[in-house]
Scaffold this motif. Sequence first.
Motif, PDB file in Angstrom:
ATOM      1  N   PRO A 308       0.748  -1.156   0.002  1.00 46.33           N
ATOM      2  CA  PRO A 308      -0.083  -0.032  -0.003  1.00 46.33           C
ATOM      3  C   PRO A 308       0.795   1.239  -0.023  1.00 46.33           C
ATOM      4  CG  PRO A 308      -0.822  -1.644   1.518  1.00 46.33           C
ATOM      5  CD  PRO A 308       0.486  -2.072   1.196  1.00 46.33           C
ATOM      6  N   HIS A 309       2.009   1.324   0.676  1.00 45.87           N
ATOM      7  CA  HIS A 309       2.813   2.379   0.542  1.00 45.87           C
ATOM      8  C   HIS A 309       3.303   2.795  -0.601  1.00 45.87           C
ATOM      9  CE1 HIS A 309       5.744  -0.631   1.058  1.00 45.87           C
ATOM     10  NE2 HIS A 309       6.628   0.041   0.986  1.00 45.87           N
ATOM     11  N   ILE A 310       3.825   1.721  -1.389  1.00 42.02           N
ATOM     12  CA  ILE A 310       4.188   1.863  -2.690  1.00 42.02           C
ATOM     13  C   ILE A 310       3.075   2.508  -3.529  1.00 42.02           C
ATOM     14  CG2 ILE A 310       5.424   0.996  -4.782  1.00 42.02           C
ATOM     15  CD1 ILE A 310       7.115   1.153  -2.665  1.00 42.02           C
ATOM     16  N   TYR A 311       1.884   1.996  -3.364  1.00 42.09           N
ATOM     17  CA  TYR A 311       0.684   2.244  -4.135  1.00 42.09           C
ATOM     18  C   TYR A 311       0.177   3.843  -4.136  1.00 42.09           C
ATOM     19  CZ  TYR A 311      -4.299   2.556  -5.952  1.00 42.09           C
ATOM     20  OH  TYR A 311      -5.296   3.161  -6.447  1.00 42.09           O
ATOM     21  N   ASP A 312       0.406   4.033  -2.870  1.00 44.41           N
ATOM     22  CA  ASP A 312       0.041   5.377  -2.404  1.00 44.41           C
ATOM     23  C   ASP A 312       0.905   6.440  -3.335  1.00 44.41           C
ATOM     24  OD1 ASP A 312      -1.995   4.714  -0.977  1.00 44.41           O
ATOM     25  OD2 ASP A 312      -0.837   4.869   0.995  1.00 44.41           O
ATOM     26  N   ASN A 344      10.272   4.102 -11.797  1.00 54.08           N
ATOM     27  CA  ASN A 344      11.189   3.386 -10.762  1.00 54.08           C
ATOM     28  C   ASN A 344      10.720   2.170 -10.089  1.00 54.08           C
ATOM     29  OD1 ASN A 344      12.898   5.413 -11.211  1.00 54.08           O
ATOM     30  ND2 ASN A 344      12.785   6.599  -9.232  1.00 54.08           N
ATOM     31  N   VAL A 345       9.332   2.325  -9.904  1.00 54.50           N
ATOM     32  CA  VAL A 345       8.507   1.079  -9.329  1.00 54.50           C
ATOM     33  C   VAL A 345       8.346  -0.083 -10.344  1.00 54.50           C
ATOM     34  CG1 VAL A 345       6.294   0.048  -8.643  1.00 54.50           C
ATOM     35  CG2 VAL A 345       7.006   2.537  -7.854  1.00 54.50           C
ATOM     36  N   VAL A 346       8.329   0.080 -11.328  1.00 56.66           N
ATOM     37  CA  VAL A 346       8.146  -0.760 -12.432  1.00 56.66           C
ATOM     38  C   VAL A 346       9.633  -1.363 -12.764  1.00 56.66           C
ATOM     39  CG1 VAL A 346       7.997  -1.169 -15.152  1.00 56.66           C
ATOM     40  CG2 VAL A 346       6.381   0.433 -14.172  1.00 56.66           C
ATOM     41  N   CYS A 347      10.620  -0.682 -12.630  1.00 56.12           N
ATOM     42  CA  CYS A 347      12.063  -1.179 -12.801  1.00 56.12           C
ATOM     43  C   CYS A 347      12.364  -2.214 -11.671  1.00 56.12           C
ATOM     44  CB  CYS A 347      13.038  -0.008 -12.808  1.00 56.12           C
ATOM     45  SG  CYS A 347      13.099   0.874 -14.365  1.00 56.12           S
ATOM     46  N   GLU A 348      11.935  -1.808 -10.421  1.00 53.61           N
ATOM     47  CA  GLU A 348      11.868  -2.490  -9.173  1.00 53.61           C
ATOM     48  C   GLU A 348      11.170  -3.892  -9.288  1.00 53.61           C
ATOM     49  OE1 GLU A 348      13.725  -3.414  -4.956  1.00 53.61           O
ATOM     50  OE2 GLU A 348      14.328  -2.945  -7.194  1.00 53.61           O
ATOM     51  N   PHE A 400      11.732  -4.790  -1.573  1.00 51.82           N
ATOM     52  CA  PHE A 400      11.138  -3.825  -2.627  1.00 51.82           C
ATOM     53  C   PHE A 400      11.319  -2.519  -2.443  1.00 51.82           C
ATOM     54  CE2 PHE A 400       8.258  -1.650  -5.632  1.00 51.82           C
ATOM     55  CZ  PHE A 400       7.933  -2.316  -6.698  1.00 51.82           C
ATOM     56  N   ASP A 401      12.395  -1.790  -3.350  1.00 53.39           N
ATOM     57  CA  ASP A 401      13.030  -0.687  -2.996  1.00 53.39           C
ATOM     58  C   ASP A 401      13.055   0.033  -4.200  1.00 53.39           C
ATOM     59  OD1 ASP A 401      14.045   1.837  -2.111  1.00 53.39           O
ATOM     60  OD2 ASP A 401      15.912   0.600  -1.247  1.00 53.39           O
ATOM     61  N   PRO A 402      12.063   1.129  -4.773  1.00 55.73           N
ATOM     62  CA  PRO A 402      12.111   1.805  -5.990  1.00 55.73           C
ATOM     63  C   PRO A 402      13.319   2.678  -5.838  1.00 55.73           C
ATOM     64  CG  PRO A 402       9.883   1.733  -5.152  1.00 55.73           C
ATOM     65  CD  PRO A 402      10.702   1.200  -4.147  1.00 55.73           C
TER      66      PRO A 402
END
Length: 478
Positions: A308-312, A344-348, A400-402
């Motif tokens: 959720p924290h990444i989604y937000d 960045n999230v896609v890359c991670e 998981f760390d963008p």
Amino acid sequence: MQTLVMSFYLYILLLIVPLLVLLVILKPKSGYSGKKLPPGSTGWPVVGETMRFVLSGPQRFIRERRRKYSNDVFRTSLFGQKMAVFCGAQGNKFVYTKLFTPWWPESVSRVMFFPEYTDTPVNEVSAVMHSFVHEILKPDALKQYVRVMDAMAREHIESEWDGKGVVKVHPLAKKYTFDLAFRLFINVVDVEHVTRLFNHFRLITTGLFSVPINLPGTAFSKGVKGGKMIREELLKIISNRRKEMMERRENTPSSTDFLSRLLLVKDENGKYLSDKEISNNIIGLLVASYETTSTAVTFMLKYLAELPHIYDEVYKELMEISQSKKEGELLMWDDIQKMRYTWNVVCESLRLTPPGHGGFREAVSDVTFAGFTIPKGWKASWTVHTTHKDPECFPDPEKFDPSRFEGKGPAPYTFVPFGGGPRMCPGKEYARLEILVFIYNIVTRYKLERINPKEKIIFHVIPVPTEGLPLRIIPHSI
């Protein structure tokens, strides 16, 4: 009954054991005396270790052999070929050099291409296409496709997602990427026609990386069948398009789809490509843009639903773009450039669950790496699995760390879902656009919840969620 069953198994053993003994006796000598070959095992004669590679998946297969033989390079036999598997960032970098030329397994060429092209070297089949693809897929050329991608993403979500409550992401992502590819590559939009082609194409992907045994019911047999059917369909489309363009006496395509432009491409002798050559290259484009991109979308949404924290943070970035646009206004190129955190999230996501294992090459001469000789003609494999989760390349690799992709990002040749160096995949920018546009349309509409957090992921040639990744989608207005 028990006696009958035992007799059956005894009969099978009497058939198989002599065959295996004969294969071992007839196994040819290596012919590489005096050369320090990479350590490893070539498995059984003929089939090598292909079955183990496919059944255990590239990640496990490579991990086990690195531990057993060498952390730098080991030898095996895959798809009927002697092969050196290169590991680590230095291994990746080495295989991307001009010491190696592109190569595909026999199963790939026999499924994708017309029979008369299956023995043609890869660099000859795609020589003209290579420069053409780089031209049509470079950022400046792709700008015109952002609006089309956005419009199709909206149509897809309205018809396949809205009002559903729960959706299975993986099959829907496959349908979207295929529909989009046929729209941009060939400009085919008829629903029934695209659906028929899609069913043929699914057979192709089943047999691409399989043991090339053409018996009824095998994955390879299904792939060959699907390839034959889709080539027949493509030849009709190409022939009709060529006829239309000749009747209009076009020297420049009136349409921006890739087929119309490809019909005007000439080879080094000044001749237009034949219909079969165009078909070969169109199928190559479809294969490259279909399975990997749909898998990347699937696992990106998986992580967004789990974190959720990444989604937000993604939602915040994308909503800023959405709120800057007028109602109904489509995305533009400049909007894509603002999606920095989302990329960045896609890359991670690509680092943790890469949609492909890597690629294959062929040594053009004897080469030496890490003190071992790889003979001319041997096949070579580079792989994402030896760097993406290496703690020396990515500290705390399972996290998981963008932020790993901020600034200069990872060290060269450690993050390689698109290859690297001069062998970088020319479709990287196309994939980036397609993924970001689709994620934008999902995240600005829905919150995401995982239905089954314990759903298994099968890691064969590509990672596959066993249940299709069902997600609960909750519209933001609720």
